[in-house]
Design a protein around this motif. Structure first.
Motif, PDB file in Angstrom:
ATOM      1  N   ILE A  37      21.812   2.022   6.257  1.00 26.51           N
ATOM      2  CA  ILE A  37      22.430   3.272   6.690  1.00 26.51           C
ATOM      3  C   ILE A  37      23.916   3.035   6.945  1.00 26.51           C
ATOM      4  CG2 ILE A  37      22.524   4.920   8.586  1.00 26.51           C
ATOM      5  CD1 ILE A  37      19.444   4.410   8.867  1.00 26.51           C
ATOM      6  N   PHE A  44      27.752  10.161   3.755  1.00 27.08           N
ATOM      7  CA  PHE A  44      27.157  11.250   4.513  1.00 27.08           C
ATOM      8  C   PHE A  44      28.223  12.213   5.006  1.00 27.08           C
ATOM      9  CE2 PHE A  44      25.399  13.297   8.244  1.00 27.08           C
ATOM     10  CZ  PHE A  44      24.246  13.802   7.680  1.00 27.08           C
ATOM     11  N   GLY A  49      25.388  17.711   5.480  1.00 27.77           N
ATOM     12  CA  GLY A  49      24.174  16.940   5.276  1.00 27.77           C
ATOM     13  C   GLY A  49      23.190  17.058   6.416  1.00 27.77           C
ATOM     14  N   TRP A  54      17.524  12.085   5.799  1.00 28.90           N
ATOM     15  CA  TRP A  54      18.096  10.961   5.068  1.00 28.90           C
ATOM     16  C   TRP A  54      17.654   9.630   5.695  1.00 28.90           C
ATOM     17  CZ3 TRP A  54      23.191   8.353   6.266  1.00 28.90           C
ATOM     18  CH2 TRP A  54      23.471   7.354   5.321  1.00 28.90           C
ATOM     19  N   THR A  57      14.062   8.905   5.041  1.00 25.95           N
ATOM     20  CA  THR A  57      13.823   8.487   3.664  1.00 25.95           C
ATOM     21  C   THR A  57      14.184   7.017   3.461  1.00 25.95           C
ATOM     22  OG1 THR A  57      14.271  10.725   2.914  1.00 25.95           O
ATOM     23  CG2 THR A  57      14.396   8.996   1.251  1.00 25.95           C
ATOM     24  N   VAL A  58      15.331   6.625   4.020  1.00 28.00           N
ATOM     25  CA  VAL A  58      15.750   5.226   3.871  1.00 28.00           C
ATOM     26  C   VAL A  58      14.701   4.308   4.515  1.00 28.00           C
ATOM     27  CG1 VAL A  58      17.513   3.510   4.461  1.00 28.00           C
ATOM     28  CG2 VAL A  58      18.199   5.816   3.775  1.00 28.00           C
ATOM     29  N   GLU A  84      18.063   7.911  -2.646  1.00 30.90           N
ATOM     30  CA  GLU A  84      18.390   7.736  -1.242  1.00 30.90           C
ATOM     31  C   GLU A  84      19.774   8.268  -0.895  1.00 30.90           C
ATOM     32  OE1 GLU A  84      18.241   3.740   0.207  1.00 30.90           O
ATOM     33  OE2 GLU A  84      16.081   3.838   0.231  1.00 30.90           O
ATOM     34  N   ARG A  85      20.499   8.691  -1.890  1.00 34.47           N
ATOM     35  CA  ARG A  85      21.890   9.071  -1.606  1.00 34.47           C
ATOM     36  C   ARG A  85      21.939  10.234  -0.630  1.00 34.47           C
ATOM     37  NH1 ARG A  85      24.405   9.153  -7.183  1.00 34.47           N
ATOM     38  NH2 ARG A  85      24.358  11.355  -6.673  1.00 34.47           N
ATOM     39  N   ALA A  86      22.823  10.072   0.365  1.00 26.67           N
ATOM     40  CA  ALA A  86      22.898  11.047   1.439  1.00 26.67           C
ATOM     41  C   ALA A  86      23.185  12.448   0.920  1.00 26.67           C
ATOM     42  CB  ALA A  86      23.974  10.618   2.434  1.00 26.67           C
ATOM     43  N   HIS A  88      21.948  14.106  -1.324  1.00 28.01           N
ATOM     44  CA  HIS A  88      20.767  14.884  -1.677  1.00 28.01           C
ATOM     45  C   HIS A  88      20.201  15.642  -0.492  1.00 28.01           C
ATOM     46  CE1 HIS A  88      20.398  13.690  -5.745  1.00 28.01           C
ATOM     47  NE2 HIS A  88      20.287  12.412  -5.479  1.00 28.01           N
ATOM     48  N   PHE A  89      20.656  15.287   0.712  1.00 30.39           N
ATOM     49  CA  PHE A  89      20.054  15.913   1.873  1.00 30.39           C
ATOM     50  C   PHE A  89      20.937  17.028   2.424  1.00 30.39           C
ATOM     51  CE2 PHE A  89      18.123  11.894   1.206  1.00 30.39           C
ATOM     52  CZ  PHE A  89      16.788  12.204   1.298  1.00 30.39           C
TER      53      PHE A  89
ATOM     54  N   GLU B  46      15.755  17.732  -4.673  1.00 31.90           N
ATOM     55  CA  GLU B  46      16.280  17.777  -3.310  1.00 31.90           C
ATOM     56  C   GLU B  46      15.250  18.385  -2.360  1.00 31.90           C
ATOM     57  OE1 GLU B  46      20.254  19.372  -3.284  1.00 31.90           O
ATOM     58  OE2 GLU B  46      20.989  17.691  -4.488  1.00 31.90           O
TER      59      GLU B  46
END
Ligand SMILES: [Zn+2]
Lengths: 166, 243
Positions: A37, A44, A49, A54, A57-58, A84-86, A88-89, B46
């Motif tokens: 993180i 992020f 976000g 996030w 998920t990580v 996992e890319r921030a 996406h949230f 997403e």
């Protein structure tokens, strides 16, 4: 990090512990989660976000990754990095729904599933088992397992979407 | 390729896809479809990621062991009890260990390299400790800049402790050029603070320790400077984060 740990450490530990069922492994993976993180916090955007999904998920991916390496599964994990890319949230457009509300709706929906449906979701989402592995474990045909997972996920998805639309 | 039937069918699979739990053949079909850049499916993924996270969040909470907090934070130089003693001890121990190995080394070059590495590590550790002190201090304000664009990142400002800038998606500086951080005051000329090199992932952290008067500082900026520039004023400004 102290702030993040105090707010989310318990949740992330619980998710990881639920998957690996071993305290010292869970501790290692929690530490790894926070490092990861930390290394990606610049991706992020606090205004857009959603932090908790996030982080969750990580943490979950660290646990599944570990379980899979223990099982010797040859599953390709590279897509995790991307997923996992921030970014996406992002908060969905429209009124911002508290994810606590969504979580409650999903919790409720979980109790409405039949026992086998609930079991397959436990195995996929909390223990990282593939549908083929579940079929083996439950002595059920793969097609049956796929049907169970699909119908259960549909119920849960509709519950979350319903609560978001309110 | 992007026909609706396919996308709707795929939607049913995206929760498992993002958990990495689909069969190889299903994963392959989806990867192919995504590679074509389907916007609808990007949005679906997403949603599925969020859905998975919500579902994971329904886990029964268990209390982590108390020592885990200290262990995790120690990794960031934040272990509170006897912090300085801990690092002093760790570094001394590391230095002794390297010195002991050194006795057996015939190769002088390697010794020098190791000594430099120890010094670099000590500096890195001190930096991480400073950075995390600012990030965790009450009253630290967060400013984000360039979301969605490249480069982008966050600036953390604490009135007494200083400023931390975390930037991402930075391309390597062209040959003969360096990245430089600047403080842009409310009045007067910008002041060069620190040159830096982004890491392999294109990330960089700059720390500007010391008290900051939010009324007298307008922004933190990053520029590209030719090597050996006098740094009187920024040459090529890449971005400025208003404070
Ligand atoms: Zn599509």
């Amino acid at each position: 990090m102290a702030v993040l740990y105090d707010r989310f450490g318990g949740l992330l530990y619980s998710i990881i512990f639920r998957a690996v069922r071993d305290q010292s492994t869970a501790e290692d993976l929690v530490q790894e989660t926070f490092f990861r993180i930390w290394n990606r916090i610049h991706t992020f955007d606090a205004e857009k976000g959603r932090l908790e999904p996030w982080l969750v998920t990580v943490a979950r991916n660290r646990a599944f990754d570990h379980l899979r390496s223990v099982r010797g599964a040859a599953t390709e994990l590279t897509s995790f990095d991307e997923l996992e890319r921030a970014g996406h949230f992002a908060i969905a457009s429209g009124p911002r729904t508290d994810h606590v509300v969504q979580r409650r709706a999903v919790e409720q929906a979980l109790t409405s599933l039949n026992e086998t449906q609930r079991e397959v979701i436990e195995l996929t989402h909390f223990e990282g088992m593939t549908q083929a592995e579940i079929a083996d474990k439950l002595h059920k045909p793969l097609g049956t397992v796929k049907g169970l997972v699909r119908s259960a996920l549909r119920v849960l998805r509709e519950a979350a979407e319903g609560s978001a639309a309110q | 390729m992007n026909n609706l039937d396919n996308c709707a069918d795929f939607r049913e699979l995206y929760e498992l896809y993002s958990l990495g739990l689909l069969d190889a053949s299903e994963t392959e079909r989806i990867d192919e479809h995504l590679a074509a850049g389907c916007e609808q499916c990007r949005a679906s993924i997403e949603q599925a990621l969020l859905q998975n996270a919500i579902l994971s969040g329904t886990v029964t909470l268990v209390k982590p062991p108390a020592h885990l907090r200290q262990r995790v934070l120690a990794g960031f130089g934040e272990a509170r009890p006897r912090r300085n003693w801990f690092w002093a001890f760790a570094l001394t121990a590391a230095a002794c260990f390297l010195a002991a190995i050194g006795l057996f080394l015939q190769n002088r070059e390697l010794q020098t390299e190791m000594a430099q590495a120890t010094r670099r590590n000590a500096l890195e550790l001190a930096r991480v400790a400073d950075v995390s002190r600012i990030l965790q201090a009450p009253g630290t304000r967060l400013v984000t800049f360039g979301p969605g664009a490249a480069p982008h990142g966050s600036v953390f400002v604490h009135a007494k402790l200083g400023i931390v800038m975390v930037a991402g998606t930075l391309a390597p500086a062209p040959a003969g050029w360096n990245y430089e951080t600047w403080i842009v005051p409310a009045s007067g000329a910008p002041r060069a603070v620190e040159a830096f090199t982004p890491d392999a992932n294109g990330s960089a952290i700059t720390i500007i320790p010391g008290a900051v008067d939010p009324n007298s500082v307008r922004a933190v900026a990053v520029s590209l400077e030719p090597a050996g520039a006098t740094l009187q004023k920024p040459t090529k400004v890449l971005f400025a984060a208003a404070i």
